[in-house]
Design an enzyme around this catalytic site. Structure first.
Site, short mmCIF file in Angstrom:
data_model
loop_
_atom_site.label_atom_id
_atom_site.label_comp_id
_atom_site.label_asym_id
_atom_site.label_seq_id
_atom_site.Cartn_x
_atom_site.Cartn_y
_atom_site.Cartn_z
N SER A 143 0.83 -1.20 0.00
CA SER A 143 0.00 0.00 0.00
C SER A 143 0.87 1.26 0.00
O SER A 143 1.76 1.37 -0.83
CB SER A 143 -0.94 -0.04 1.21
OG SER A 143 -1.97 0.87 1.05
N ASP A 306 -8.48 -6.91 -4.46
CA ASP A 306 -8.17 -5.55 -4.00
C ASP A 306 -8.80 -4.55 -4.96
O ASP A 306 -8.41 -4.45 -6.11
CB ASP A 306 -6.64 -5.37 -3.97
CG ASP A 306 -6.21 -4.05 -3.33
OD1 ASP A 306 -7.05 -3.14 -3.19
OD2 ASP A 306 -5.03 -3.95 -2.97
N HIS A 339 -8.11 -5.14 -0.10
CA HIS A 339 -6.81 -4.48 0.09
C HIS A 339 -6.07 -5.02 1.32
O HIS A 339 -4.85 -5.05 1.35
CB HIS A 339 -7.02 -2.97 0.20
CG HIS A 339 -5.74 -2.19 0.23
ND1 HIS A 339 -4.77 -2.31 -0.74
CD2 HIS A 339 -5.25 -1.29 1.13
CE1 HIS A 339 -3.75 -1.51 -0.44
NE2 HIS A 339 -4.01 -0.89 0.68
#
Lengths: 366, 193
Positions: A143, A306, A339
């Site tokens: 991320s 995701d 995610h």
């Protein structure tokens, strides 16, 4: 063997042109640095993470990547020296908007200069220099941590042997900026926010909690939410009341996540860090690695479910690296956690990262 | 046991060549070529489990559909592009081969021969062939193209590709006599004229 410390340095010239002075970077290390300092791996935390990636000892609080760090794990502390630092602008011990401004003796609040991912990584480079490490075996993160990994490849390609960006992007799309903006608006519309001047007063808890609730929805997937909550109710029946008590399990979960977040996170940090993510753009010509060393290897990992950082964005990183003649492996892992997968699918990540690190070490010996 | 095709491919490529293996599976061929010829190898593979095996072997792989993955490579990246037992599963064969010539000097293409005598026998008896090299039944086969050694030679002729080498194999032996009748598999090395 494991330790927790603060690295201090005098100043950093920021991308904005401003100068930030008197900087602390909180960090933890796991394992032992070897004699020739060639076994160091830098882990980059995500947006709301901190330096505490793993337990320092048995009785310690769990870290954000516990399952990945330790003896015989992906980041094997028998072999590697693992470093994780809290980002500049954060609120986990590193200098950020909640820190004391040496010029006024009060918290910076909005007087804190805007920081970028480039600045965050520049501060980390100082820490790595301070530790006497001239070449990291790898830089790894998911991320926003993945953005920092990409920034390392661009800013300091000769200081790393390999890179592992996970569930990340070369730039935020309007959708990603939009979610960040909703979070920022939630904080700024809380009257307790008071233009950032809430230290020693009431913190903007409602706004920050709301921002976190929105964030959490984007970290999960339709499928993982169905599995976790379905339409389960806290009581047996509908209350037929639009009052304040959460009725659905999912409501209770989000409120719990929101209220526990405000205990550990600073609202102004939220604003600054999300802005740093939105400013980040290493797409196109910005992603030029200025190094003669074409041996910089990378392992790029995405997760199918995701939707906050959809796999195509992560795949583009691998394509981009290949087009520049770099050795990049790309894997898209099946997972239903959205995610959050990069924090949860540690078994798959372990297999990939172990094999990859082995090949990096082998290449380094050549 | 090392397949004869692997040994043959290894024998014709130069030390330290750069090689891309399309549909590299678990990476066995790449690993063999690294061991025998110290190649600089990479693969493209769509199957997730196979990708895991490759990365665990320390190979560089791109998790993608072959036809979508090729544009990730610059022109003239490789000495060889290998299409091993994969061509029969490709939708746009001619555009893909052209794309392979953009990124690689020479192509090594290995494929099962649909005209091998046991396949012909099956068809004579009214059945779709199921052989060691075409092991699937009609309803679960990933293969969408069924072609023969003669077909492939014609294809090269029509496309004006030069055949640098060709080798034919039965189980555990080379075939030189009537390969289109007796060979189960073929390996062609081709380049653009």
């Amino acid at each position: 063997m494991n330790k927790k410390d603060i690295f201090h340095f005098d100043y950093l010239l920021l991308k904005s042109g401003k100068k930030l002075e008197n900087i602390d970077i909180a960090y933890e290390t796991y394992g032992q640095l070897n004699a020739d300092k060639s076994n160091a791996i830098l882990l980059e935390h995500a947006f709301s993470g901190n330096a505490h990636a793993s337990k320092l000892n048995e009785n310690d609080e769990p870290g954000w990547w516990d399952n990945m760090i330790g003896e015989n794990k992906a980041f094997d502390t028998n072999k590697y020296f693992i470093i994780c630092s809290n980002i500049l602008g954060g609120c986990g011990g590193s200098t950020g908007p909640a820190s004391i401004n040496p010029k006024t003796g009060k918290e910076y609040a909005l007087a804190f200069p805007v920081i970028t991912v480039e600045d965050i990584v520049a501060a980390q480079k100082k820490l790595i220099d301070f530790l006497g490490i001239s070449k990291l075996l790898s830089v790894v993160g998911g991320s926003m941590g993945g953005m920092q990994v990409l920034q390392w490849m661009i800013s300091y390609p000769d200081s790393i042997l390999s890179a592992v960006p996970i569930s990340t992007a070369m730039k935020h799309s309007p959708q990603q900026i939009a979610f960040n903006e909703v979070g920022r608006q939630a904080i700024m519309s809380d009257s307790d926010w008071n233009n950032g001047n809430y230290y020693q007063k009431n913190e903007p808890k409602t706004g920050l909690a709301l921002a976190r609730m929105i964030g959490h929805i984007t970290y999960m997937s339709d499928k993982s939410m169905e599995a976790k909550f379905s339409r389960k109710l806290k009581d047996k029946e509908y209350a037929f009341n639009v009052g304040t008590n959460p009725e659905f399990e999912v409501e209770g979960y989000l409120r719990y996540k929101g209220s526990s977040f405000v205990k550990r996170f600073d609202a102004n940090s939220y604003l600054y860090i999300t802005k740093a993510m939105d400013y980040f753009d290493v797409s196109g010509k910005n992603f030029t690695i200025k190094s003669k060393n074409k041996n910089l290897k990378s392992l790029v990992i995405a997760f199918k479910s995701d939707w906050l950082y959809p796999p195509y964005q992560t795949e583009n990183i691998a394509r981009h690296l290949k087009l520049q003649g770099y050795d990049a492996t790309y894997c898209e892992i099946k997972s239903s956690y959205g995610h959050d997968s990069f924090l949860l699918e540690t078994e798959d990540e372990t297999k990939l990262i172990k094999g990859f690190l082995k090949s990096v070490e082998k290449g380094a010996l050549k | 046991m090392i397949p004869l095709e692997y040994e043959k491919i290894s024998s014709i490529i130069n030390e330290k060549s750069s090689v891309l293996d399309l549909g590299c599976g678990k990476g066995d061929l790449l690993q063999y070529l690294i061991k025998t010829k110290n190649i600089n190898g990479q693969g493209i593979e769509i199957n997730e489990d196979a990708i895991f095996s490759c990365v665990e072997k320390g190979l560089t792989v791109f998790h993608s559909d072959i036809e979508k993955g090729l544009d990730a490579y610059p022109d003239n990246s490789f000495d060889y592009v290998i299409i091993y037992n994969t061509l029969q599963q490709i939708k746009n064969v001619d555009t893909m081969i052209e794309e392979c010539f953009r990124i690689g000097q020479k192509l090594i293409i290995a494929f099962p021969n649909f005209a091998q005598i046991s396949s012909r026998k099956s068809l004579m008896l009214g059945h779709s062939p199921v052989t060691k090299h075409l092991p699937y039944t009609w309803y679960n086969s990933p293969n969408i193209r069924f072609f023969t050694i003669e077909d492939f030679a014609d294809f090269c002729k029509n496309k004006r590709y030069e055949i640098l080498d060709k080798f034919f194999f039965a189980i555990k032996k080379r075939i030189t006599f009537l390969p289109n009748l007796f060979a189960y598999t073929a390996v062609f090395v081709i380049k653009r004229k």
